[in-house]
Design a protein around this motif. Sequence first.
Motif, short mmCIF file in Angstrom:
data_model
loop_
_atom_site.label_atom_id
_atom_site.label_comp_id
_atom_site.label_asym_id
_atom_site.label_seq_id
_atom_site.Cartn_x
_atom_site.Cartn_y
_atom_site.Cartn_z
N LEU A 1 0.87 -1.17 0.00
CA LEU A 1 0.00 0.00 0.00
C LEU A 1 0.91 1.22 0.00
N VAL A 2 0.62 2.14 -0.89
CA VAL A 2 1.39 3.38 -0.92
C VAL A 2 0.43 4.55 -0.80
N ILE A 3 0.64 5.36 0.22
CA ILE A 3 -0.20 6.55 0.38
C ILE A 3 0.43 7.70 -0.38
N ASN A 4 -0.35 8.27 -1.25
CA ASN A 4 0.11 9.40 -2.04
C ASN A 4 -0.10 10.68 -1.24
N ALA A 5 0.98 11.12 -0.61
CA ALA A 5 0.92 12.37 0.16
C ALA A 5 1.88 13.36 -0.48
N ASP A 6 1.87 13.35 -1.80
CA ASP A 6 2.80 14.22 -2.52
C ASP A 6 2.17 15.58 -2.83
N GLU A 7 0.94 15.74 -2.41
CA GLU A 7 0.19 16.98 -2.67
C GLU A 7 1.02 18.17 -3.15
#
Lengths: 204, 771, 429
Positions: free
Chosen positions: C79-85
């Motif tokens: 699982l990879v959370i995209n917190a690259d906002e």
Amino acid sequence: MSWDKKLINQANKIIKQYPQKRSALGPLLHLAQSKDGYISDDSIEVISELIGITEVQVKSVSTFYSMYKQEPTGKYLISVCKSISCEISNSSDVIKKVQEITGLNNNETDEEGIFTFEKVECIGACGGAPAIQINYETVEGMTPESTESLFNWLKENQPKVIVADILQEKFGGTRSFEWGIKDNSGTIASVPGFQNFNTVGESK
Amino acid sequence: MNEMVKINVNGIEIQADNNKLLIEACEDSGIHIPRFCWHKRLDPVGMCRMCLVEVDTPRGKALVPSCTTKVTPNLVVDTESEVVKKAQEGVLEFLLINHPLDCPICDKAGECPLQDQTVSYGPGESRFVEEKRHFEKPISISEIILLDRERCILCARCTRFSDEISGDPLIEFVQRGNKTEVNTFPNEPFRSYFSGNTVQICPVGALTSTSYRFKARPWDLKATTSTCNGCTVGCTVELNASQNKMLRILGVDNDSVNQGWLCDKGRYNFEFLNNQSRLKESLEKVNEKFEIISNKDLINKLKNKILNNENKVKFLLGTNLTNEEYAAFNEFSALISKSKSDFYLSDDYLFNGYFEKNISLATFNNLDTADTIVIWSEDIKENLPILYLRVRQAVKNGTKLIILGHNNSTLKDIASDFYSSDIIDENFELKVQPENLKNLKDAVIGKNVTAIIGKSSPYQNKKSLDLLVSFLNENSNLSLLNSFSKGNSFGAFQNLDSVKGLPDLCKDFEEDLPEVLFIVGADPIGSSVLTNKITSILEKINCIVSLDLFIHQTNELANYVVPMNSTVSEKEGTFTNIEFRSSKINKITPSPGKALSENEFLSNLLSSLGKSTDFLSVHELNTKVAENNFNQVNKITFDELDKPSNFDGIISGKEVNINCTFFIEDKSLYYVGRKLYGDSVTQRNSQSISILGSKKYIQANLSTIKTLDLEAGKCYIEQNGLKLSSELIINENIPDGLIYFPINRRNFVKYNFAEKINISNISNEDILSVQ
Amino acid sequence: MKETVLLTKRMRDFPSDSHLIDIYEKSNGYKVAKKTLSKSSPEEVLKEIQDSNIKGRGGAGFPTGTKWGMLVEDKEKYLVINADESEPGTFKDRILLERDPHQLIEGMIITCFAANIDKAFIYIRGEYAKPARRVQNAVEQAYSKGYLGKKIFGTNMNLDIVVHLGAGAYICGEETALLNSLEGRRGEPRLKPPFYPAVKGLYMKPTLVNNVETISSVPWIVENTGAEYNKLGVEGSTGTRIFSLSGHINKPGNYEIEMGSSFGEFVETLGEGVRNNKKIKAFIPGGASAPWLTGEQLEIKMTIDDVAKNNSMLGSGAVVMMDEDTNLVNAAKSIVSFFAHESCGQCTPCREGTTWLEMILDRVASGRGRSSDLELLLDVCDNISPGLSWPPKMTTICPLGPSAVSPITSLMKNFREEVENMIPTKVLL
Ligand SMILES: Cc1cc2nc3c(=O)[nH]c(=O)nc-3n(C[C@H](O)[C@H](O)[C@H](O)COP(=O)(O)O)c2cc1C
Ligand code: SF4
Ligand code: FES
């Protein structure tokens, strides 16, 4: 190898977190930068050895990302946002002010090695535009006047730890959202404050 | 599974391979789609966007890159629609924004895809009025490659080649977006054995070679297809010459062999052809000095020598002759002497090989279908570079790789097992039975195995190799490549009645010294570890005739030296590679001065002896060679080989006649091997690569160096009065306790590796005086 | 118009310490995860997510339940959370990271339970130093409590979370570029196919990539059921969303609302109106990639479908308001310059085209424009995104290149005169 034991240990700890060594490349570059203030060829050689890829492969990755600096940065990295919300909220005035105070062009460092100035793209503070970061600690709602005070304060005090909340309170204006939380942790280098990279300042 | 399916291109139905990409399938049907980044032999990256086409989708027409879109049944494609044309024009205009208009001084002009496509698909005038991107003009990124970043269009062909294919990613993109450039790391030049391929596949003139720079314009070039005789792989090449001068060698995409690639030695080791010091006249030694002698006088003198010594004429041959020339010597020998003659080949790695009937011989393509590849041989990257690429490719596609011996450490990273000093001693003897190597057993038993087997060192005995081969042969479906690496060795084995090695030569000649020795294209004194013995034997022979291109360490001892045609580009003939695949060697330039072909020389000699010379035309010889073959359906005649259907060459071999009776029996105290670049006479005379093999060094791992109380750096190597200065380099791939000597460095072969060699560090003061 | 607070409730209730684990647990935290792990099956969780009809909050709006359903079985999954906002105008994930990191972690635990994953990453953009610190601390607190690591909550589930810091590259928000970056490579988007990381993702293994806000919604959905979530908002745009409002507004900020009201209402009520009582000339409804809408279009409803019908997108939920005094050429230049700076450089049209567009706009904005520049701008745009339609046709690997076209086509369609006025009139001789 030009990294001391402590740094190598830290690097190995970071590498261990990942299923494949190469994944640690990004964090290791942050680590390298916390040591030298930029990505030196020396560090590239060390990292290439540590994760088993060639030097130019490390260089290829490091130069892709704008936070890995190719030249030494000053003690304080000043990043002023110029993206849309800041742009239409007169960030150009803030930029002008910074340039006037420091005499620096984009991506330049002063001779004393205190300030590096850069114009950056959106730093996620659009609700508090125009915004600025000092060593990646965000201050929102800046004006040319508050910018000047901020610089004077930095020059005079040369704080070891940069704490966003303190700067925001002293110099900031409108914020993206109510902060509520007071948090005194901050950064001690022009690298994001993060335990893995040795760059978290003690609480003030 | 591979299947032909129907697709519709530009309103026409075509059959397409459903395993192929659209761009390739269209090409198969004669529909060309412009492209820059796509290359048949590289993984697609879809970066340049030049190959965009329109396909029908449930949501209407969509622009897709044909280099990343697979063929699917009933696909409807438009490669010429207005939208496609506009997009292609757009891409070209974008590419030209930053591309300098320096075609008049660019090596690539005339054969430049960017230039060609700009003419065919490009916009008219540039609408770009700003300043172009600027970089420092050509920078040298290795001894032989130059990089002009301004010309680069960022297709990633060079970076992909060096990463995916050759496995030495020393050239990469740095920076990003519009600032992206290709470059090397400051202290790490693009020193790859395969770097020349990047020059060949660069679609613009960004990468150029020092060898060809400014030499010619493509429209002045003559071209012919030929076969590289640099090693036993036998890569298909294109020779380019202009005004009777060889200027360049390019790799040709032979699907079964080199798939378009060449090693840099094969590519650049032709410059000696134009070297001033090439022999142009026959020479006779008079009072220790060579003097010019006319070919006619020479033949007369030789005639008498031969007539007087009928049974005492012997032949020491190099590995660079054509099949036809080997056949000619074979005939010649039979005609002049009453007893059957032996031929000695100049190669320290010769052994009898595994050619028994119950062992099936492999082709390179077997590597791709094998479950497991087993290698125990000389270092293939150094000696059979393109085979090395084929092995890498096979492993990339899922084949398991098992390596034995101390060599081939460059494949260690991709090998599933690398059995070295833990189970194999310094003299390459197995300490453990093959069946006790669990991983080997698991990877082999009941599997399709392709093995590359050969001597790892001149000192290796055959015992352990035999063990391994019979284990493999009994337990797996084995196909085997006998790894002899030098030139047309396989042609020699087939066309000479009896082939022996240098140890046999020493033994035989010590018993019975020949009166006349022909040395043809061979320099054993410069290359064999038996050099001291050979020198003392040769010094005793009354008449030595050397046929060669240059004077070298061996023919300095000759009585006569005769200039020869080079096999590269100066003669016609056939060549047989390690798979028994034969292909043509072709001529494109004349030889210098009074140089002859071996056949011409022999025929002159024979007619002076009053013998028939009928068979000595190249075509007659070729017919003989072809008759000698197994494959009588598809004989390796020039006519057959020239047929397009035989483009990949013809595989056909007969029993080989190697009769090496023994090996070098001394036990070596050192680990020796041959490097790709060495001190051979042709390389020494090929300017752009001459320095690559000239540096003297020895290697050991750090702990060995420490145990010996040495330090990495400059050192002296000393034995029996021979003292050379060299570099001692740390290489962790060298097994513990061993010191590695690349024996093809100048004079290294003069050491006796069975006896101790003294190594001592050079002090700082000494360094100053040495330099 | 009022906010509906599901995800931002805790940070309102405990404004000074919502990021601490004690507070989190005091306010019901980790209960859902505990209960789910011991009482529910992965299938039940998946069903709740599917029932909720939640769509990804990262910008592309892909149905999350569908994505989870596509995850291919394999020993190794991530699982990879995209917190690259990094989409200009967007700052919603920042508050979720900074002020309620445990909510995200709890969401991740439940997600990994549903998908049988034991290794997860949170990829946070490097410039989010403080949010990243908060998340790192939270992860460590969770480990110390036994909520992460081996046998979490005493069940058989194991989960490790690594907080990974990016280093300044907007393109790493694109999920395949993010995966490359996480593998220690240049953040270049991968070729499609393979289309879905759920089939081939990190290290070419099946991988779920989800946005911070998406996963932060998971605890609420699982606790209150997907059906309850589905009741919020409108069809096609269910649940709540955090909108980042910025620009010439009296009260910019993050607002969690049910989708369905109009932009105008949003600005007037929660945004407390336009600064200095000016009129809105143009606005961006969903981040810098979205085509602009005009002041006349404020009545459009804030739903994925309504905005799409008007040839733009709700994207990352970033609403930027530009009043009547705004120099739109400069605004467009700022956005185009953003994309030029952030282009990874793979595709010729994006790499060269965005830079060229920036140069032309710079020329026009500084009064050096030529009358042919208007057509040139459009034609260069057309070579990046043929036909200039919406959703954009692409000549590129990823949508970044075509995104740079949006502001220019918006400008030329609705405000052409403004551009023309900046071109110096030709002096006739
Ligand atoms: C150029 C580009 C930038 C993107 N940036 C982000 C981003 O910063 N954050 C994010 O969550 N998604 C971003 N996305 C969308 C992601 O590719 C992906 O759709 C998303 O992370 C999936 O999560 P979700 O389904 O929960 O929305 C971006 C997409 C593109 C094409
Ligand atoms: S469109 Fe731009 S950002 Fe996207 S892959 Fe292509 S070059 Fe990179
Ligand atoms: S646009 Fe400047 S912080 Fe968002």
